[in-house]
Design a protein around this motif. Structure first.
Motif, short mmCIF file in Angstrom:
data_model
loop_
_atom_site.label_atom_id
_atom_site.label_comp_id
_atom_site.label_asym_id
_atom_site.label_seq_id
_atom_site.Cartn_x
_atom_site.Cartn_y
_atom_site.Cartn_z
N VAL A 181 66.29 -25.55 40.53
CA VAL A 181 65.91 -26.91 40.12
C VAL A 181 65.02 -27.52 41.18
O VAL A 181 63.92 -27.99 40.91
N ASN A 182 65.48 -27.51 42.41
CA ASN A 182 64.69 -28.02 43.53
C ASN A 182 65.20 -27.35 44.81
O ASN A 182 65.90 -26.34 44.74
N THR A 188 67.50 -27.85 46.76
CA THR A 188 68.94 -27.77 47.01
C THR A 188 69.78 -27.35 45.81
O THR A 188 70.93 -26.96 45.98
N GLU A 189 69.20 -27.42 44.62
CA GLU A 189 70.06 -27.17 43.44
C GLU A 189 69.53 -26.08 42.52
O GLU A 189 68.32 -25.95 42.33
C1 LIG Z 1 67.65 -32.04 43.11
O1 LIG Z 1 67.95 -32.27 41.76
C2 LIG Z 1 69.20 -32.94 41.56
C3 LIG Z 1 69.49 -32.97 40.06
O2 LIG Z 1 68.36 -33.39 39.33
C4 LIG Z 1 69.14 -34.34 42.19
O3 LIG Z 1 70.37 -35.01 42.01
C5 LIG Z 1 68.84 -34.18 43.66
O4 LIG Z 1 68.67 -35.44 44.27
C6 LIG Z 1 67.57 -33.35 43.87
N1 LIG Z 1 67.43 -33.07 45.28
C7 LIG Z 1 66.27 -33.06 45.88
C8 LIG Z 1 66.27 -32.68 47.31
O5 LIG Z 1 65.23 -33.34 45.31
#
Ligand SMILES: *[C@@H]1O[C@H](CO)[C@@H](O)[C@H](O)[C@H]1NC(C)=O
Ligand SMILES: Cc1cc2nc3c(=O)[nH]c(=O)nc-3n(C[C@H](O)[C@H](O)[C@H](O)COP(=O)(O)OP(=O)(O)OC[C@H]3O[C@@H](n4cnc5c(N)ncnc54)[C@H](O)[C@@H]3O)c2cc1C
Length: 442
Positions: A424-425, A427-428
């Motif tokens: 996703v990004n 961290t996720e």
């Molecule tokens: C990554 O994605 C999650 C879920 O959309 C979000 O809650 C989180 O803040 C994001 N983290 C970053 C580092 O962008």
């Protein structure tokens, strides 16, 4: 190191590590001449080039790859990739070896590496030709290679990257009386597919990554399998058809296998999934002050270079790692050492550091034969290389997904590959589909 002119780098091997080395040398054209990549075979890809044959090639070299036909990767593509080169988006997370081979070929084309590879050329000898190691790294390297049709050639380099892999030379345990075994003894290096084992009794020796994978292939092909291993307990439950046994201690006069607990079995096949030896036939280990044993290469500063010869780099010697990610950091760190961006400590300090690391592991109870296993240590290692060499460290999402997959693999090595993930990004990650809930029939 201060030098006039650009540095000349030799790369031994055009597998994933060698291609990564070539790619990063090429992208630093201000400091480096284009690399010379020596590849004994006619292809890039190394391990990932599936070879149906076993034994030897046409030119009587031993077959290099230990790949089996139906292998799927044990890391998801999101973790396995070079961080700057994603796998094709249509691929599932757990890929076939064809997919990985294609990826490496595409990587090679995209970075225009092909013109720098000398195919069908085996490196036979690598030796330092000046011993003034303490005077500003004045060592150069003589590389003697032999082309299939060209005879020997000698070239001089400022640095050598050893990217020759370490999953090719089978490690064969010594089993007393093995010559009395009446069936077939083979190593997983020569295993390709399960069909020939249908309705045969097979003792699989070793419960490592290949042992467990091959075990399930054999069972599905209706072989009768005994898994013989020395792990205290497997973390997953085995299908009922599979028996377990402790290690084989000897072969008895009647050809039967005797296990450590006194039980006995007759078998058609003894399949040794007992791992591989480190093997560098082109190196004079003594001259380099290196100890190479079947399970060990030491001392290496940062698991990468011998303290006495800081322009010789061993890429990817560790086990339980994310290989491509590992190469990415090691290679860029090594190039930063060569171009002077990173100043290494003195030989003495590097030796001390390697020794401290060894002691740390031994105190943690790591057996000597596992000293090169990294697993959860790898993340700090990448951060340390990255920080020193001014690179961005791996995104936390990589470790997070690696840990998730490891957990699922431990829980069920038969089904963990059915899940697809998406990053996703930084961290996720996310599960795209999770058929494993309905997949209990497998
Ligand atoms: C990554 O994605 C999650 C879920 O959309 C979000 O809650 C989180 O803040 C994001 N983290 C970053 C580092 O962008
Ligand atoms: C069965 C199996 C399954 C695996 N599964 C995975 C997985 O799912 N995911 C993953 O990330 N990793 C996996 N690996 C690890 C795999 O080894 C690495 O992904 C990666 O292929 C290692 O690349 P390498 O370049 O270090 O070595 P290799 O791929 O072995 O390449 C070495 C190259 O060097 C050449 N060479 C060797 N000696 C010489 C010489 N003297 N002169 C010239 N050329 C030479 C060889 O011909 C070869 O092309 C697996 C390994 C095996 C054996």
């Amino acid at each position: 190191m201060e030098r006039l002119g650009k540095l000349r780098v030799a790369v031994i091997g055009a597998g994933a590590a060698g291609l990564c080395a070539a790619r990063h040398v090429l992208s630093r054209a201000n400091s480096f001449e284009p690399p010379v990549v020596f590849e004994q075979s006619a292809r890039v890809g190394g391990t990932w080039y599936y070879e149906e044959r076993v034994g030897t090639c046409d030119d009587s070299r031993p077959i290099h790859s230990s790949m089996y036909r139906d292998l799927r990767t044990n890391l998801p593509k999101e973790v396995m990739m070079f961080p700057d080169f994603p796998f094709a988006s249509h691929l599932p997370s757990f890929m076939t070896h064809w997919d990985v081979q294609q990826y490496l070929e595409t990587y090679c084309k995209s970075h225009d590496i092909m013109p720098h590879i000398k195919f069908n050329t085996m490196v036979e000898e690598v030796k330092p030709i000046s011993m003034e190691t303490d005077e500003g790294g004045a060592v150069r390297w003589e590389v003697i290679s032999r082309g299939m049709h060209e005879g020997h050639s000698t070239q001089i380099f400022d640095s050598v990257f050893i990217c020759s892999g370490h999953y090719s030379a089978p490690h064969l345990p010594s089993i007393p009386g093995i010559e009395l075994f009446k069936g077939k003894v083979m190593h997983s290096h020569s295993y390709r597919c399960p069909e020939p084992f249908a309705h045969q009794s097979v003792v699989v020796l070793g419960a490592g990554a290949s042992g467990v994978d091959i075990l399930f292939e054999l069972v599905q092909a209706k072989a009768q399998v005994i898994l013989s291993h020395n792990k205290p307990a497997l973390t997953f439950s085995l299908p009922l058809e599979i028996q377990q046994a402790p290690p084989v201690v000897k072969v008895q006069d009647d050809g039967s296998l005797l296990f450590q607990d006194g039980s006995v079995a007759h078998a058609h096949v003894l399949l040794l999934c007992t791992g591989y030896n480190y093997h560098f036939p082109f190196l004079g280990q003594k001259q380099l002050g290196l100890e190479v044993q079947h399970h060990l290469v030491a001392p290496l500063y940062k698991y990468l270079l011998p303290p006495s010869f800081p322009s010789l780099f061993f890429i990817g010697m560790c086990k339980l790692i994310c290989p491509f990610l590992h190469f990415h950091y090691q290679i860029q760190f090594a190039l930063a050492v060569l171009d002077g961006t990173v100043q290494l400590p003195s030989r003495e300090l590097m030796e001390e550091d390697a020794e401290k690391e060894r002691q740390r592991k031994i105190q943690m109870g790591v057996p000597v034969k596992h000293l090169l296993q990294m697993d959860s240590d790898q993340w700090d290692y990448y951060v340390s290389l990255a920080t020193t060499a001014g690179l961005s460290p791996p995104n936390p999402v990589i470790q997070s997904l690696y840990d998730e997959v490891a957990k699922r693999r431990r829980a069920n090595p038969q089904t963990y590959r059915e899940i697809n993930y998406r990053l996703v990004n930084a961290t996720e990650w996310q599960v795209l589909n999770s058929p494993s809930v309905e997949a209990d029939h497998i």
